[in-house]
Design a protein around this motif. Structure first.
Motif, PDB file in Angstrom:
ATOM      1  N   ALA A   6       2.244  17.797   4.943  1.00  0.00           N
ATOM      2  CA  ALA A   6       1.098  17.094   4.376  1.00  0.00           C
ATOM      3  C   ALA A   6       1.534  16.230   3.208  1.00  0.00           C
ATOM      4  N   SER A   7       1.035  15.005   3.165  1.00  0.00           N
ATOM      5  CA  SER A   7       1.227  14.175   1.977  1.00  0.00           C
ATOM      6  C   SER A   7       0.188  14.582   0.937  1.00  0.00           C
ATOM      7  N   GLU A   8       0.529  14.417  -0.321  1.00  0.00           N
ATOM      8  CA  GLU A   8      -0.399  14.789  -1.387  1.00  0.00           C
ATOM      9  C   GLU A   8      -1.588  13.840  -1.411  1.00  0.00           C
ATOM     10  N   VAL A   9      -2.774  14.386  -1.574  1.00  0.00           N
ATOM     11  CA  VAL A   9      -3.991  13.574  -1.683  1.00  0.00           C
ATOM     12  C   VAL A   9      -4.388  13.523  -3.157  1.00  0.00           C
ATOM     13  N   PRO A  10      -4.308  12.358  -3.809  1.00  0.00           N
ATOM     14  CA  PRO A  10      -4.636  12.277  -5.234  1.00  0.00           C
ATOM     15  C   PRO A  10      -6.101  12.645  -5.483  1.00  0.00           C
ATOM     16  N   ARG A  67     -10.547  12.979   4.664  1.00  0.00           N
ATOM     17  CA  ARG A  67     -10.414  12.455   3.307  1.00  0.00           C
ATOM     18  C   ARG A  67     -11.776  12.300   2.627  1.00  0.00           C
ATOM     19  N   ARG A 119       1.096   9.075   7.226  1.00  0.00           N
ATOM     20  CA  ARG A 119       0.404   9.867   6.206  1.00  0.00           C
ATOM     21  C   ARG A 119      -0.907  10.469   6.725  1.00  0.00           C
ATOM     22  N   LEU A 121      -3.122  13.524   7.599  1.00  0.00           N
ATOM     23  CA  LEU A 121      -3.159  14.907   7.143  1.00  0.00           C
ATOM     24  C   LEU A 121      -3.032  15.845   8.346  1.00  0.00           C
ATOM     25  N   ARG A 399      -4.436   5.117  -6.504  1.00  0.00           N
ATOM     26  CA  ARG A 399      -4.798   6.492  -6.142  1.00  0.00           C
ATOM     27  C   ARG A 399      -5.987   6.520  -5.169  1.00  0.00           C
ATOM     28  N   ASP A 402      -4.958   5.493  -1.665  1.00  0.00           N
ATOM     29  CA  ASP A 402      -4.189   6.598  -1.067  1.00  0.00           C
ATOM     30  C   ASP A 402      -5.112   7.747  -0.692  1.00  0.00           C
ATOM     31  N   ALA A 403      -5.948   8.187  -1.635  1.00  0.00           N
ATOM     32  CA  ALA A 403      -6.782   9.365  -1.403  1.00  0.00           C
ATOM     33  C   ALA A 403      -7.784   9.150  -0.280  1.00  0.00           C
TER      34      ALA A 403
END
Length: 409
Positions: A6-10, A67, A119, A121, A399, A402-403
């Motif tokens: 998993a990529s980090e979710v800001p 998301r 990316r 999830l 952010r 991305d998020a």
């Protein structure tokens, strides 16, 4: 079977909005307000050719659903399957003279790589059909023993007449259902079936094909629809929030799966919303393995295309739309990515607080990604033309993109 990292979710300031999304079953929008944990099942690949842009568009849509939910401070319980034994996989392995297990493992590994690069999830549970067989067999036996299924020359079929709600996912006519059944893996013309639409639950062992112990069912392998039902019921239970997939799964796959689950449990509905992504075309036809008109994510990556640009290309079209992949779609995405990155690379800029709320509103409104992209375009244009004095703005934009959209700037 393991998923991908998993990529980090800001985390963003404030809180997102509840998702309003189109439900195929009702033909209108529903507002999804799950409890603390939102539950979603998305049908996975049959791994004999992964991952083309049609796949990527579908998984992008349901990544956005996650998301939006995460931005409302909920947890997400996401389940996805892999149909790692099925006729198309066996046929491709035979055509190419390779082992079907090796083919499935190779293409599943490539799918994971593509999902990581884009990316997307990952699911909490990533389950192959083969590993699900011990849970599938008892369900088929229950359906047979209750009279909702019957045997035909060793095969076991589900009786669609056993579910009073059959047909309420697609709302298609019987004539269209029969046509799509024949086109999408069914056998409506087989003599001896109680109803031409009845789908197979368990296929008795065929010579030269893999089979497993089916207890009282005899040796064989599961049908397509019961596979997803067994996995979904095991990990999510009934009335989960979203059943997702491409629009080509509306019938027979999601219609039949709902009927299986509803008949097994006596509960209705299987899912609160049936959500379907449109088809991606190339050269005037739907992009599909059978036609061979595929644009692969892995090939674009090997050619040096930034995965963030691929994702922006997908985001440029509404998830429910049928659309055409072209070189221009990708070029537009590359240019947009360059503009956005240039805009957020400056030390300050126009305030971005309103932009975050615009993105939340657009995405909560049936995942309106074209509106979301246009909002970021306006901020980037203002940044280029006039700049600003808010030192936190470029970072907040980065952010938020991305998020909420999975694009790393």
């Amino acid at each position: 079977m393991h998923a991908w990292p998993a990529s980090e979710v800001p985390a963003l300031p404030g809180k997102g909005r509840d998702l309003r999304i189109h439900d195929t079953a009702t033909g209108g929008r529903v507002t999804l307000a799950p409890g603390p944990v939102a539950r979603i099942y998305v049908c996975g690949i049959t791994p004999y050719d992964a991952t083309h842009m049609g796949h990527a568009a579908t998984y992008n849509a349901f990544d956005l659903v996650q998301r939006v939910w995460l931005d409302t401070k909920r947890q997400v319980h996401y389940v996805q399957n892999v149909t790692d034994v099925d006729d198309p996989l066996l046929e491709r392995a035979m055509r190419d003279g390779i082992d079907w297990v090796g083919l499935a493992e190779r293409e599943t590994a490539l799918f994971r790589e593509d999902m990581t690069a884009l990316r997307m999830l990952p699911p909490q549970h990533y389950i192959g059909a083969v590993e699900a067989i011990p849970g599938i067999v008892p369900l088929v036996e229950r359906l047979r023993d209750s009279g909702a299924a019957y045997e035909l020359e060793g095969d076991v079929y589900f009786s669609v007449d056993a579910d009073p709600h059959f047909g309420q996912v697609s709302n298609y006519s019987t004539e269209l259902m029969r046509h799509l059944s024949a086109e999408r893996g069914g056998d409506p013309e087989r003599p001896g079936k109680k109803n031409p639409l009845d789908p197979m639950l368990w296929m008795a062992a065929r010579e030269g094909e893999p089979s497993w112990d089916g207890a009282s069912l005899g040796a064989g392998r599961p049908g397509w629809h019961i596979e997803c039902v067994a996995i979904a019921l095991d990990h999510l239970g009934m009335s989960f929030d979203v059943q997702g997939g491409g629009s080509d799964l509306i019938f027979p796959h999601h219609e039949m799966g709902a009927s299986h689950a509803q008949t097994l449990t006596g509960e209705y509905p299987m899912a609160k919303a049936y959500v379907h992504a449109g088809m991606v075309g190339l050269d005037g036809e739907k992009m599909s393995k059978s036609r061979g008109n595929l644009v692969f994510v892995s090939r674009l990556r090997r050619d040096g295309v930034d995965p963030a640009a691929i994702r922006l290309a997908l985001l440029s079209r509404h998830y429910r739309a049928d659309w055409e992949w072209t070189d221009q779609v990708l070029q537009d995405a590359v240019e947009r990515l360059d503009r956005w990155r240039a805009a957020v690379s400056r030390p300050d800029g126009p305030s971005a607080d309103a932009l975050v709320e615009e993105l939340r509103e657009a995405l909560s409104d049936d995942l309106d990604t074209p509106a979301a992209l246009a909002a970021v375009d306006r901020w980037a244009a203002l940044q280029t033309a006039e700049g600003g004095t808010d030192e936190s703005a470029p970072g907040l934009v980065s952010r938020a993109v991305d998020a909420l959209m999975g694009v790393a700037l």
